[in-house]
Every structure is written in structure tokens, then in C-alpha cells.
Design a protein around this motif. Sequence first.
Motif, mmCIF file in Angstrom:
data_model
loop_
_atom_site.group_PDB
_atom_site.id
_atom_site.type_symbol
_atom_site.label_atom_id
_atom_site.label_comp_id
_atom_site.label_asym_id
_atom_site.label_seq_id
_atom_site.Cartn_x
_atom_site.Cartn_y
_atom_site.Cartn_z
ATOM 1 N N GLU A 1 48.617 42.334 43.354
ATOM 2 C CA GLU A 1 48.878 40.909 43.546
ATOM 3 C C GLU A 1 50.364 40.692 43.778
ATOM 4 O O GLU A 1 51.206 41.205 43.029
ATOM 5 N N ARG A 2 50.688 39.921 44.826
ATOM 6 C CA ARG A 2 52.081 39.734 45.224
ATOM 7 C C ARG A 2 52.420 38.255 45.345
ATOM 8 O O ARG A 2 51.619 37.467 45.851
ATOM 9 N N ALA A 3 53.606 37.912 44.878
ATOM 10 C CA ALA A 3 54.072 36.528 44.954
ATOM 11 C C ALA A 3 54.219 36.108 46.410
ATOM 12 O O ALA A 3 54.635 36.896 47.262
ATOM 13 N N GLY A 4 53.865 34.862 46.682
ATOM 14 C CA GLY A 4 53.988 34.327 48.025
ATOM 15 C C GLY A 4 52.750 34.499 48.881
ATOM 16 O O GLY A 4 52.693 33.968 49.992
ATOM 17 N N LEU A 5 51.753 35.242 48.369
ATOM 18 C CA LEU A 5 50.540 35.501 49.152
ATOM 19 C C LEU A 5 49.321 34.795 48.566
ATOM 20 O O LEU A 5 48.182 35.169 48.851
ATOM 21 N N ARG B 1 41.604 48.891 34.383
ATOM 22 C CA ARG B 1 40.430 49.388 35.106
ATOM 23 C C ARG B 1 39.944 48.345 36.123
ATOM 24 O O ARG B 1 39.603 48.683 37.256
ATOM 25 N N ILE B 2 39.888 47.110 35.699
ATOM 26 C CA ILE B 2 39.370 46.043 36.563
ATOM 27 C C ILE B 2 40.279 45.839 37.771
ATOM 28 O O ILE B 2 39.813 45.732 38.909
ATOM 29 N N ARG B 3 41.586 45.772 37.548
ATOM 30 C CA ARG B 3 42.511 45.549 38.662
ATOM 31 C C ARG B 3 42.532 46.720 39.637
ATOM 32 O O ARG B 3 42.853 46.547 40.809
ATOM 33 N N ALA B 4 42.186 47.898 39.171
ATOM 34 C CA ALA B 4 42.202 49.085 40.044
ATOM 35 C C ALA B 4 41.077 49.093 41.055
ATOM 36 O O ALA B 4 41.188 49.729 42.110
ATOM 37 N N VAL B 5 39.974 48.377 40.766
ATOM 38 C CA VAL B 5 38.811 48.450 41.664
ATOM 39 C C VAL B 5 38.367 47.096 42.201
ATOM 40 O O VAL B 5 37.526 47.036 43.091
ATOM 41 N N ASN B 6 38.913 46.014 41.680
ATOM 42 C CA ASN B 6 38.572 44.676 42.156
ATOM 43 C C ASN B 6 39.747 44.116 42.951
ATOM 44 O O ASN B 6 40.789 43.786 42.371
ATOM 45 N N PRO B 7 39.618 43.988 44.248
ATOM 46 C CA PRO B 7 40.755 43.541 45.060
ATOM 47 C C PRO B 7 41.099 42.076 44.786
ATOM 48 O O PRO B 7 40.233 41.276 44.438
ATOM 49 N N ILE B 8 42.364 41.759 44.976
ATOM 50 C CA ILE B 8 42.785 40.367 44.971
ATOM 51 C C ILE B 8 42.751 39.814 46.396
ATOM 52 O O ILE B 8 42.554 38.628 46.601
ATOM 53 N N TYR B 9 42.913 40.726 47.388
ATOM 54 C CA TYR B 9 42.920 40.302 48.785
ATOM 55 C C TYR B 9 41.805 40.998 49.558
ATOM 56 O O TYR B 9 41.691 42.222 49.513
ATOM 57 N N ILE B 10 40.992 40.200 50.221
ATOM 58 C CA ILE B 10 40.013 40.705 51.176
ATOM 59 C C ILE B 10 40.256 39.956 52.493
ATOM 60 O O ILE B 10 41.015 38.979 52.517
ATOM 61 N N PRO C 1 49.790 35.945 63.199
ATOM 62 C CA PRO C 1 48.838 35.805 62.086
ATOM 63 C C PRO C 1 48.006 37.069 61.855
ATOM 64 O O PRO C 1 47.691 37.405 60.708
ATOM 65 N N PHE C 2 47.650 37.767 62.933
ATOM 66 C CA PHE C 2 46.906 39.021 62.795
ATOM 67 C C PHE C 2 47.746 40.055 62.046
ATOM 68 O O PHE C 2 47.261 40.711 61.116
ATOM 69 N N GLU C 3 48.998 40.213 62.443
ATOM 70 C CA GLU C 3 49.874 41.190 61.800
ATOM 71 C C GLU C 3 50.092 40.841 60.331
ATOM 72 O O GLU C 3 50.114 41.727 59.469
ATOM 73 N N ALA C 4 50.257 39.556 60.040
ATOM 74 C CA ALA C 4 50.454 39.142 58.652
ATOM 75 C C ALA C 4 49.230 39.454 57.801
ATOM 76 O O ALA C 4 49.344 39.980 56.683
ATOM 77 N N LEU C 5 48.049 39.150 58.326
ATOM 78 C CA LEU C 5 46.818 39.421 57.587
ATOM 79 C C LEU C 5 46.610 40.921 57.415
ATOM 80 O O LEU C 5 46.201 41.385 56.338
ATOM 81 N N LEU C 6 46.911 41.689 58.449
ATOM 82 C CA LEU C 6 46.769 43.139 58.368
ATOM 83 C C LEU C 6 47.657 43.714 57.271
ATOM 84 O O LEU C 6 47.243 44.612 56.518
ATOM 85 N N ALA C 7 48.868 43.191 57.143
ATOM 86 C CA ALA C 7 49.785 43.665 56.103
ATOM 87 C C ALA C 7 49.268 43.329 54.709
ATOM 88 O O ALA C 7 49.388 44.133 53.776
ATOM 89 N N VAL C 8 48.661 42.158 54.568
ATOM 90 C CA VAL C 8 48.147 41.756 53.255
ATOM 91 C C VAL C 8 46.967 42.619 52.839
ATOM 92 O O VAL C 8 46.933 43.166 51.728
ATOM 93 N N ILE C 9 45.990 42.777 53.729
ATOM 94 C CA ILE C 9 44.772 43.506 53.340
ATOM 95 C C ILE C 9 45.016 45.020 53.276
ATOM 96 O O ILE C 9 44.195 45.755 52.728
#
Length: 484
Positions: free
Chosen positions: A459-463, A416-425, A445-453
Amino acid sequence: MNGSEIPEFGFDNSYVRDLPGTFVAQAPRAVPAPKLLRLNEALAAELGLDVAALRPVAAEVFGGNRLPAGAEPVAQAYAGHQFGGFSPQLGDGRALLLGEVIDRAGQRRDIALKGSGRTPFSRGGDGLAAVGPVLREYLIGEAMHALGVPTSRALAAVATGAQVLRERALPGAVLTRVAASHLRVGTFEFFSARGQADQVKALADYAIARHYPEVTGAENRYVAFFDAVVARQARLIAQWMGLGFIHGVMNTDNMTISGETIDYGPCAFMEAYSPGAVFSSIDRQGRYAYANQPLILAWNLARLAEALLPLFDADETRAIDLANGRLEAIAGQYRAEWLAVMRGKLGLAGEDPGDLALAEGFLAALQGSDFTLGFRRLADAVTDEGKLRGMFTDTAALERWLPQWRARRAADAAARIRAVNPIYIPRNEKVEAALAAAGEGDLAPFEALLAVIGDPYQERAGLEAYALPAPEAFVAGFRTFCGT
């Protein structure tokens, strides 16, 4: 100029057709060297546009140099309370509504340009926008969309090839924005302030038909309309609060009737939890601080009620009584929405009378610690509380709180917590770095950040760097600025 044919947008412009007198026709200003910075192809497809046919002409179309068939560009009129003071005439000083489309889901959506030049409402401004603020709005809008928050979104960002003068010369850009509509509390205020009751009624009828058709048959449709706007806005602000989002300029001209977040100027996501957090350079008194946003919700809705008062009842005393009853209920409505958000964030199932104290207790313990990671690490704490303890500056308060949470949390609390609490903002340091690089012509850098958010909950390795708070030196002096 690109000679490719512009694909059909299928415009159906109900605002222009149904609400004469609420806008001024205005062509966008041509730009010298339009260059496409980004096309939101997923959103374009959602709108029913031919993406392949759109690509070759996107820079010219979304830079404002070529208009699709059926576009009727207009600057919309509205007023607004800005930092508490009333400005009777604001309006689109650098934006133009091109028209409306019906998307693949059957929803009516506005397509508008922002930064497309002066209009009759510009009030001395240049009507232009710079690359940084345009890409900020693109980025934050997409982040909010991925987080499940109702929001306007960017369809395209186009560099103009011209300079914009702010504190210094900056590269110019035009944003294309998509919204459920651009009707604002300030739209109603504009005509109410001029005593144009018929126009206020026309706006209300239009908003009901477009956004709240379910209230059409209500005994008092205008009171029901107000109730519906209150419900959506209370839910929206509760979502902001649950994410640590600070809008920065909650003026009445930035509060939509549809219940979407709009106008991402000096906004930011809070990192260290502080109820008094303010990032906007122009909010010197903290009017729009994080903890004040629910209060401003009620204040802004009171301004809408004032504009709608003649529609509530022909008898002024009865109309005021109807309005006051609803305004007094807003705090309770908001608190219920906020508590629902917090139950999700804490991994609770059902309802319990002690949930309010539980939520407030966690926030009290969280003071000074990272808001986003503090909530996210609750999921880990279901099996191992060590990582959570490491997040807190006030571990004594946390230790007092943990036994209450253990007793109340759901069996599947971690999921429940992981479904509504983001790891990336959109972490402020990452946003500023991406915008600075884009201003120098580097969009990586903009494109990279856009892909993350764009995928904030997984949660993903390397980020790992995208999930971490900014260094103290950055946080201490961080301020955000309006694009004007």
C-alpha cells in the motif's frame, strides 16, 4: 522502414519441428505505420533478448513487418467447445506463433503475434485487433503476473496506423504474447474429433516432454500426464477465485495444457462480491459466472480426458474407468486448492477441520461488499476491527463470524493477510478509462495504472483512488467485450 539490424532471438522451434500437420505456415500481414506503444523490457531481458538493440526495431518486428532470423510463423490448429457447443475447427484466426526461445531460466517460451492478419483459420474474421483489447491483454496479463498467477504475458504492443472495423472504426494494434506454450485442450480435441489417434499421441508426447517431464517414467504416462494437467488447472482456478477474477470465456480452446491463464478477452476482476457475477457481454446465460468457474474446470478437463481416452488403455472399458475415477476426484482436488488459498487470505496457520466453514462464513458475510478490500482489511482488523466493519453491508453476519476468526487466526495473521491479499487490482473503471484514453493517443493513464498494479501488495500513499471500488452508476451497467 527502420534499417537497424534485428538482434538475435535464438529461436529453437520445437513445435514446428516435432509436430508436422498441426499448423499452417503463414506470414504476418505488413502494417502501414507501425508505432511502438510499449515494449516490456523486463520480460525481454528475461527472455535473453538484447533490449538496447531491440528498441530501434521493436515497432517493425512486433508489428509484423520484419521477422527476426529463425522465426517460422505458423497458425496453430485447434478445435474447442465454445459455450458448451463443439466447433471442430477454430485455430489461430488472428494469431501467429513466431517461434520459441529458451529464456534465462532455461524455460522454453513461445513468442506469438496477435492481430497480425487473416490466416486459413480466420472463418470470415479480419484477423486484426484494436488498441483497446491489445492493451487490456497487456495490462491484465501483467497484473496476474504481479499477483503470482501463472499467465501469458505481453512482450510488446504496436499500433498499426490502420483502422479496425468493429461497432465503429478503431485504431489497430498488434500484441506480442509470450507463453509457456499455446497448447490447449482444444488442440487435442481437433485431432481426436478427426480420429487422428497418432497425432493425439504425438501431441501428448510433446506436451509431456515440454511441460511434464516428471511423468515420463510413470507406469501409465498418459494417465499421469492427465493427472498433472488436472493438478495445475485446479491450482490455477483456485487462484482466480481467490482474487475475484472472472475469465469470461472459459472455452476449451482457452484452457492451456501448461496451466497458464491465456486469452484475456472479456475478463474482469469482481468488485462487489456476488457468486453469480458475469461481465462478458456474450455470456448471456452466465455459463462462465464467477461461481461456475470451478464447475467449468471439471467440464473442460472431461473433454481433455475424452480426447486422451485411447491413450489411457487399449481396452475402452478400462480406459473409461480410469478417466471416470479421475474426473470424480477433480472436485475434491479443486476444493483442497481453494481451501489452501483461503487459509492464506484469512491469515490462518496450519489446518483445522473448521476452516472450510470459516471461509464460507466470511464469504457469506461479504456478499455485496467489495471482495478485494474486504479481505485486505482483515489485516487491519487484527488490531482494529472498525475499518473492516465499515466495509460490510451485512454487519450482523460479520459480528457472528469475527469471534471464530479471532480464535483461529495465526499470531502473525496481519503479515500473512497482506502478503496474499492485494490492495491494488485492475479496477474496471480505471481499466476502461486507461483504454479509452489510449484509443485517443494518450497512454499516460495506461502507464500509471500499469505501474500501480505491478506492485499490488504494497500500500502506497497517494494511490488511494486505485484501491477504491467504482461508483455505483459505473458498476450497474459495466460489461466487457471480446476483441473480435
